[in-house]
Design a protein around this motif. Structure first.
Motif, PDB file in Angstrom:
ATOM      1  N   ASN A  76       0.804  -1.220   0.000  1.00 16.08           N
ATOM      2  CA  ASN A  76       0.000   0.000   0.000  1.00 16.08           C
ATOM      3  C   ASN A  76       0.837   1.270   0.000  1.00 16.08           C
ATOM      4  OD1 ASN A  76      -2.404  -1.382  -0.099  1.00 16.08           O
ATOM      5  ND2 ASN A  76      -2.757  -1.319   2.114  1.00 16.08           N
ATOM      6  N   TYR A  77       1.975   1.247   0.661  1.00 17.44           N
ATOM      7  CA  TYR A  77       2.802   2.458   0.709  1.00 17.44           C
ATOM      8  C   TYR A  77       4.097   2.332  -0.091  1.00 17.44           C
ATOM      9  CZ  TYR A  77       5.039  -0.150   4.562  1.00 17.44           C
ATOM     10  OH  TYR A  77       5.649  -1.114   5.341  1.00 17.44           O
ATOM     11  N   LEU A  78       4.512   1.106  -0.404  1.00 13.46           N
ATOM     12  CA  LEU A  78       5.735   0.947  -1.181  1.00 13.46           C
ATOM     13  C   LEU A  78       5.540   1.338  -2.639  1.00 13.46           C
ATOM     14  CD1 LEU A  78       8.656   0.089  -1.421  1.00 13.46           C
ATOM     15  CD2 LEU A  78       7.891  -2.291  -1.680  1.00 13.46           C
ATOM     16  N   LYS A  79       4.397   0.994  -3.229  1.00  8.51           N
ATOM     17  CA  LYS A  79       4.142   1.365  -4.625  1.00  8.51           C
ATOM     18  C   LYS A  79       4.197   2.878  -4.830  1.00  8.51           C
ATOM     19  CE  LYS A  79       1.540  -2.686  -6.194  1.00  8.51           C
ATOM     20  NZ  LYS A  79       0.248  -3.176  -6.743  1.00  8.51           N
ATOM     21  N   ALA A  95       4.119  11.406   3.988  1.00  8.26           N
ATOM     22  CA  ALA A  95       4.806  12.359   4.866  1.00  8.26           C
ATOM     23  C   ALA A  95       5.641  11.645   5.917  1.00  8.26           C
ATOM     24  CB  ALA A  95       3.784  13.280   5.535  1.00  8.26           C
ATOM     25  N   SER A  96       5.204  10.449   6.294  1.00  7.34           N
ATOM     26  CA  SER A  96       5.926   9.708   7.321  1.00  7.34           C
ATOM     27  C   SER A  96       5.653   8.219   7.184  1.00  7.34           C
ATOM     28  CB  SER A  96       5.511  10.184   8.720  1.00  7.34           C
ATOM     29  OG  SER A  96       4.131   9.913   8.947  1.00  7.34           O
ATOM     30  N   LEU A  97       6.530   7.440   7.795  1.00  7.25           N
ATOM     31  CA  LEU A  97       6.330   5.998   7.912  1.00  7.25           C
ATOM     32  C   LEU A  97       6.184   5.664   9.394  1.00  7.25           C
ATOM     33  CD1 LEU A  97       9.035   4.564   5.444  1.00  7.25           C
ATOM     34  CD2 LEU A  97       6.573   4.744   5.053  1.00  7.25           C
ATOM     35  N   GLN A 120       5.292   0.345   9.707  1.00  8.95           N
ATOM     36  CA  GLN A 120       5.577   0.392   8.275  1.00  8.95           C
ATOM     37  C   GLN A 120       7.083   0.303   8.016  1.00  8.95           C
ATOM     38  OE1 GLN A 120       3.507   4.102   7.441  1.00  8.95           O
ATOM     39  NE2 GLN A 120       1.923   3.009   6.286  1.00  8.95           N
ATOM     40  N   ALA A 121       7.865   1.014   8.811  1.00 10.95           N
ATOM     41  CA  ALA A 121       9.316   0.961   8.651  1.00 10.95           C
ATOM     42  C   ALA A 121       9.836  -0.446   8.915  1.00 10.95           C
ATOM     43  CB  ALA A 121       9.980   1.965   9.592  1.00 10.95           C
ATOM     44  N   SER A 122       9.309  -1.092   9.936  1.00  8.75           N
ATOM     45  CA  SER A 122       9.726  -2.458  10.265  1.00  8.75           C
ATOM     46  C   SER A 122       9.368  -3.415   9.139  1.00  8.75           C
ATOM     47  CB  SER A 122       9.062  -2.900  11.570  1.00  8.75           C
ATOM     48  OG  SER A 122       9.355  -4.251  11.848  1.00  8.75           O
ATOM     49  N   ASN A 123       8.156  -3.300   8.616  1.00  8.91           N
ATOM     50  CA  ASN A 123       7.731  -4.190   7.531  1.00  8.91           C
ATOM     51  C   ASN A 123       8.574  -3.976   6.273  1.00  8.91           C
ATOM     52  OD1 ASN A 123       5.701  -5.391   9.049  1.00  8.91           O
ATOM     53  ND2 ASN A 123       4.111  -3.996   8.332  1.00  8.91           N
ATOM     54  N   LEU A 124       8.934  -2.723   5.998  1.00  9.52           N
ATOM     55  CA  LEU A 124       9.774  -2.437   4.841  1.00  9.52           C
ATOM     56  C   LEU A 124      11.157  -3.058   5.011  1.00  9.52           C
ATOM     57  CD1 LEU A 124      10.236  -1.071   2.130  1.00  9.52           C
ATOM     58  CD2 LEU A 124      10.731   1.075   3.358  1.00  9.52           C
ATOM     59  N   SER A 125      11.683  -3.019   6.225  1.00  9.60           N
ATOM     60  CA  SER A 125      13.000  -3.619   6.480  1.00  9.60           C
ATOM     61  C   SER A 125      12.960  -5.130   6.241  1.00  9.60           C
ATOM     62  CB  SER A 125      13.469  -3.309   7.898  1.00  9.60           C
ATOM     63  OG  SER A 125      12.733  -4.031   8.879  1.00  9.60           O
ATOM     64  N   LEU A 172       9.911  10.718   9.580  1.00  5.30           N
ATOM     65  CA  LEU A 172       9.512  11.799   8.686  1.00  5.30           C
ATOM     66  C   LEU A 172      10.318  11.707   7.393  1.00  5.30           C
ATOM     67  CD1 LEU A 172       9.241  14.747  11.246  1.00  5.30           C
ATOM     68  CD2 LEU A 172       7.447  13.173  10.468  1.00  5.30           C
ATOM     69  N   THR A 173       9.642  11.515   6.288  1.00  6.28           N
ATOM     70  CA  THR A 173      10.344  11.261   5.035  1.00  6.28           C
ATOM     71  C   THR A 173      10.865  12.523   4.351  1.00  6.28           C
ATOM     72  OG1 THR A 173       8.286  11.331   3.757  1.00  6.28           O
ATOM     73  CG2 THR A 173       8.951   9.195   4.655  1.00  6.28           C
ATOM     74  N   GLU A 174      10.319  13.682   4.690  1.00  4.14           N
ATOM     75  CA  GLU A 174      10.765  14.909   4.030  1.00  4.14           C
ATOM     76  C   GLU A 174      12.222  15.229   4.342  1.00  4.14           C
ATOM     77  OE1 GLU A 174       9.138  18.602   5.429  1.00  4.14           O
ATOM     78  OE2 GLU A 174       8.486  17.666   7.316  1.00  4.14           O
TER      79      GLU A 174
END
Length: 271
Positions: A92-95, A104-106, A110-115, A245-247
């Motif tokens: 949902n957020y990787l695409k 704006a943020s993870l 979400q950060a853990s799942n991406l790792s 914060l991704t910015e």
């Protein structure tokens, strides 16, 4: 030319003899193929790992779209079960991230799942590679059984990859066991049999990521420490209970990516 040949699932150990056939496993998810404007390719070397103690490598190469690389190296239960769950958790957020539409943020989750997804990509890519494997079976077992990475020995960071094109899997380096750690010269690495640390650097659309793993725990510790100082998003080990914060993530140029992908670990040059 045939892809690597395995005698059993490289995660759970199931074999066709036990009634569990091996299935084709995408190293890179095929859905990325529909997002990227420029499809990456790579040179493929056929390697037979059916006998782990005596793998057979064919030197013949061919240029191949990476999305067609599907070695039979996992059983159906792993491929369509927990491995698929890891992928589904980030879609949902990787695409949008790959398409340069960053949230704006993870959240910490979400950060853990991406790792976990990035680590799984590295595990699969290394298994399908003729290079000396560094990621251990214990780490693969830990991910399969617990849905997490070991608390030590891994460091995964993210940043922003400039532009919208794939900057392909920029490189893979693995390093021999060294008594004096990362500050010792690595020029003789080809003469060593035992490899205990690796760095995988790649970009997927606008996502830059670097995954470091090693039994030399100081190797991954150095990486995450210096990456955090430089403003990268350290998504493993977990650095926060608050959103990332991704910015504020660094936007990387080709020159900077090449530096981060150098044979000598970049974090060994920072004091």
């Amino acid at each position: 030319m045939k892809p690597p040949v395995f005698s059993c699932c490289q995660f759970c150990g199931a074999s066709p003899e036990s009634g569990k056939r091996l299935t084709k496993t995408h190293i890179w998810p095929h859905w990325i193929n529909n997002i990227l404007e420029l499809h990456p390719t790579c040179d493929v070397i056929s390697i037979d790992r059916s006998n782990p103690k005596n793998p057979t490598i064919q030197e013949k190469k061919r240029h191949q779209d990476i999305f067609t690389i599907q070695p039979r190296m996992t059983c159906k239960s792993c491929n369509e079960g927990w491995m698929n769950d890891i992928e589904q958790n980030v879609l949902n957020y990787l695409k949008p991230i790959i398409s340069n539409n960053w949230p704006a943020s993870l959240s910490p989750e979400q950060a853990s799942n991406l790792s976990l997804w990035l680590a799984l990509i590295c595990m699969n890519a290394e298994l399908a590679s003729p290079l000396s494997n560094t990621i251990t079976q214990n780490d693969r077992d830990h991910l399969r059984k617990t849905g997490t990475l070991p608390s030590r020995g891994w460091s995964i960071i993210i940043g922003k990859n400039e532009g919208v094109f794939w900057r392909k899997r920029k490189g893979y380096h693995n390093y021999p066991s060294l008594d004096s750690g990362i500050h010792r010269g690595l020029s003789q690495s080809k003469n060593h049999i035992s490899y205990d640390k690796q760095i995988t650097t790649f970009g997927i659309g606008s996502l830059f990521a670097q995954v470091v793993n090693g039994r030399d725990l100081s190797f991954s510790d150095y990486h995450s420490f210096h990456a955090k100082r430089l403003g990268f998003g350290v998504i493993f080990p977990s650095q926060r209970n608050s959103p990332l914060l991704t910015e504020h993530l660094p936007v990387l140029t080709d020159e900077q990516i090449n530096f981060l992908n150098s044979q000598e670990p970049w974090f060994s040059k920072i004091y």
